[in-house]
Design a protein around this motif. Sequence first.
Motif, PDB file in Angstrom:
ATOM      1  N   VAL A  22     -24.565  28.094  45.768  1.00  0.00           N
ATOM      2  CA  VAL A  22     -24.322  26.978  45.077  1.00  0.00           C
ATOM      3  C   VAL A  22     -25.469  26.107  44.722  1.00  0.00           C
ATOM      4  N   PRO A  23     -25.826  25.902  43.520  1.00  0.00           N
ATOM      5  CA  PRO A  23     -24.783  26.072  42.410  1.00  0.00           C
ATOM      6  C   PRO A  23     -25.123  27.714  42.147  1.00  0.00           C
ATOM      7  N   PRO A  24     -24.195  28.256  41.399  1.00  0.00           N
ATOM      8  CA  PRO A  24     -24.271  29.664  41.090  1.00  0.00           C
ATOM      9  C   PRO A  24     -25.632  30.059  40.370  1.00  0.00           C
ATOM     10  N   LYS A  25     -26.388  31.167  40.906  1.00  0.00           N
ATOM     11  CA  LYS A  25     -27.322  31.658  39.899  1.00  0.00           C
ATOM     12  C   LYS A  25     -26.850  33.082  39.344  1.00  0.00           C
ATOM     13  N   VAL A  26     -27.469  33.247  38.103  1.00  0.00           N
ATOM     14  CA  VAL A  26     -27.097  34.401  37.479  1.00  0.00           C
ATOM     15  C   VAL A  26     -28.566  34.910  36.676  1.00  0.00           C
ATOM     16  N   GLU A  27     -28.929  36.124  36.824  1.00  0.00           N
ATOM     17  CA  GLU A  27     -30.010  36.342  36.135  1.00  0.00           C
ATOM     18  C   GLU A  27     -29.813  37.684  35.353  1.00  0.00           C
ATOM     19  N   TYR A  28     -30.683  37.773  34.338  1.00  0.00           N
ATOM     20  CA  TYR A  28     -30.369  38.825  33.346  1.00  0.00           C
ATOM     21  C   TYR A  28     -31.710  39.778  33.269  1.00  0.00           C
ATOM     22  N   SER A  29     -31.666  41.109  33.275  1.00  0.00           N
ATOM     23  CA  SER A  29     -32.616  41.786  32.919  1.00  0.00           C
ATOM     24  C   SER A  29     -32.182  43.061  32.281  1.00  0.00           C
ATOM     25  N   LEU A  30     -33.399  43.858  31.734  1.00  0.00           N
ATOM     26  CA  LEU A  30     -33.213  45.017  31.166  1.00  0.00           C
ATOM     27  C   LEU A  30     -32.651  46.215  32.096  1.00  0.00           C
ATOM     28  N   THR A  31     -31.931  47.257  31.782  1.00  0.00           N
ATOM     29  CA  THR A  31     -31.542  48.339  32.306  1.00  0.00           C
ATOM     30  C   THR A  31     -32.725  49.220  32.197  1.00  0.00           C
ATOM     31  N   ASP A  32     -32.456  50.406  32.734  1.00  0.00           N
ATOM     32  CA  ASP A  32     -33.417  51.379  32.073  1.00  0.00           C
ATOM     33  C   ASP A  32     -33.267  51.932  30.762  1.00  0.00           C
ATOM     34  N   LYS A  33     -31.960  51.963  30.359  1.00  0.00           N
ATOM     35  CA  LYS A  33     -31.626  52.042  28.885  1.00  0.00           C
ATOM     36  C   LYS A  33     -32.311  51.045  28.045  1.00  0.00           C
ATOM     37  N   GLY A  34     -32.126  49.802  28.560  1.00  0.00           N
ATOM     38  CA  GLY A  34     -32.741  48.748  27.807  1.00  0.00           C
ATOM     39  C   GLY A  34     -34.118  48.663  27.642  1.00  0.00           C
ATOM     40  N   ARG A  35     -35.024  49.303  28.697  1.00  0.00           N
ATOM     41  CA  ARG A  35     -36.542  49.365  28.672  1.00  0.00           C
ATOM     42  C   ARG A  35     -36.890  50.519  27.629  1.00  0.00           C
ATOM     43  N   THR A  36     -36.156  51.551  27.490  1.00  0.00           N
ATOM     44  CA  THR A  36     -36.573  52.657  26.482  1.00  0.00           C
ATOM     45  C   THR A  36     -36.450  52.027  25.069  1.00  0.00           C
ATOM     46  N   PHE A  37     -35.879  50.828  24.808  1.00  0.00           N
ATOM     47  CA  PHE A  37     -35.960  50.217  23.582  1.00  0.00           C
ATOM     48  C   PHE A  37     -37.043  49.560  23.320  1.00  0.00           C
ATOM     49  N   MET A  38     -37.863  49.096  24.349  1.00  0.00           N
ATOM     50  CA  MET A  38     -38.893  48.104  23.999  1.00  0.00           C
ATOM     51  C   MET A  38     -40.149  48.893  23.115  1.00  0.00           C
ATOM     52  N   PRO A  39     -40.346  50.301  23.113  1.00  0.00           N
ATOM     53  CA  PRO A  39     -41.324  50.661  22.155  1.00  0.00           C
ATOM     54  C   PRO A  39     -40.803  50.486  20.893  1.00  0.00           C
ATOM     55  N   ILE A  40     -39.602  50.563  20.562  1.00  0.00           N
ATOM     56  CA  ILE A  40     -39.033  50.354  19.191  1.00  0.00           C
ATOM     57  C   ILE A  40     -39.143  48.838  18.851  1.00  0.00           C
ATOM     58  N   LEU A  41     -39.123  47.957  19.809  1.00  0.00           N
ATOM     59  CA  LEU A  41     -39.155  46.547  19.322  1.00  0.00           C
ATOM     60  C   LEU A  41     -40.573  46.385  18.996  1.00  0.00           C
ATOM     61  N   GLU A  42     -41.656  46.940  20.007  1.00  0.00           N
ATOM     62  CA  GLU A  42     -43.036  46.609  19.580  1.00  0.00           C
ATOM     63  C   GLU A  42     -43.327  47.170  18.271  1.00  0.00           C
ATOM     64  N   GLN A  43     -42.831  48.482  17.959  1.00  0.00           N
ATOM     65  CA  GLN A  43     -43.067  48.822  16.679  1.00  0.00           C
ATOM     66  C   GLN A  43     -42.489  47.912  15.395  1.00  0.00           C
ATOM     67  N   MET A  44     -41.437  47.396  15.811  1.00  0.00           N
ATOM     68  CA  MET A  44     -40.759  46.715  14.742  1.00  0.00           C
ATOM     69  C   MET A  44     -41.720  45.340  14.521  1.00  0.00           C
ATOM     70  N   GLY A  45     -42.079  44.745  15.899  1.00  0.00           N
ATOM     71  CA  GLY A  45     -43.264  43.502  15.607  1.00  0.00           C
ATOM     72  C   GLY A  45     -44.304  43.886  14.939  1.00  0.00           C
ATOM     73  N   GLU A  46     -44.933  45.181  15.070  1.00  0.00           N
ATOM     74  CA  GLU A  46     -46.080  45.565  14.399  1.00  0.00           C
ATOM     75  C   GLU A  46     -45.877  45.581  12.788  1.00  0.00           C
ATOM     76  N   TRP A  47     -44.649  46.497  12.776  1.00  0.00           N
ATOM     77  CA  TRP A  47     -44.221  46.461  11.151  1.00  0.00           C
ATOM     78  C   TRP A  47     -43.842  44.996  10.604  1.00  0.00           C
ATOM     79  N   GLY A  48     -43.432  44.156  11.170  1.00  0.00           N
ATOM     80  CA  GLY A  48     -43.371  42.886  10.843  1.00  0.00           C
ATOM     81  C   GLY A  48     -44.454  41.840  10.284  1.00  0.00           C
ATOM     82  N   LYS A  49     -45.689  42.224  11.245  1.00  0.00           N
ATOM     83  CA  LYS A  49     -46.767  41.551  11.069  1.00  0.00           C
ATOM     84  C   LYS A  49     -47.484  41.929   9.561  1.00  0.00           C
ATOM     85  N   LYS A  50     -47.353  43.543   9.539  1.00  0.00           N
ATOM     86  CA  LYS A  50     -48.021  43.927   8.286  1.00  0.00           C
ATOM     87  C   LYS A  50     -47.274  43.683   7.444  1.00  0.00           C
TER      88      LYS A  50
END
Length: 122
Positions: A81-109
């Motif tokens: 009390v009060p309730p505490k909730v945390e969010y984190s990436l799962t293993d599947k979610g972490r596999t998407f990070m390299p794609i997001l990094e590439q999207m960021g690089e593409w966006g900068k270019k």
Amino acid sequence: MARTSFEGEIPVEQIKVCPVTDTQNIIAGKWKIIILWHLQETRRFGELQRLVPGVSKGILTSQLRELESDQMIDRKVYREVPPKVEYSLTDKGRTFMPILEQMGEWGKKYAAGKKTVIESGK
């Protein structure tokens, strides 16, 4: 719960002919990619709300639930009390990070190229 993504709207035939359709269905939503990016570290709801200005509490909740349903993120509730909730990436979610990094690089270019075109008047 209604999804804000395209679930139920994409014909099965489309999924068969285009391999990115499933990915689009998972990350569809104005804020999901940004949410995933910020969840490279475990975050609480209030932190996410501050990191994603412009998102309403309801939409953030909805998109977090969808990402959890798609097994991209994990939601951990602490019994205190009060309730505490945390969010984190799962293993599947972490596999998407390299794609997001590439999207960021593409966006900068892309942005740099767009600026060059504007400056040259083309």
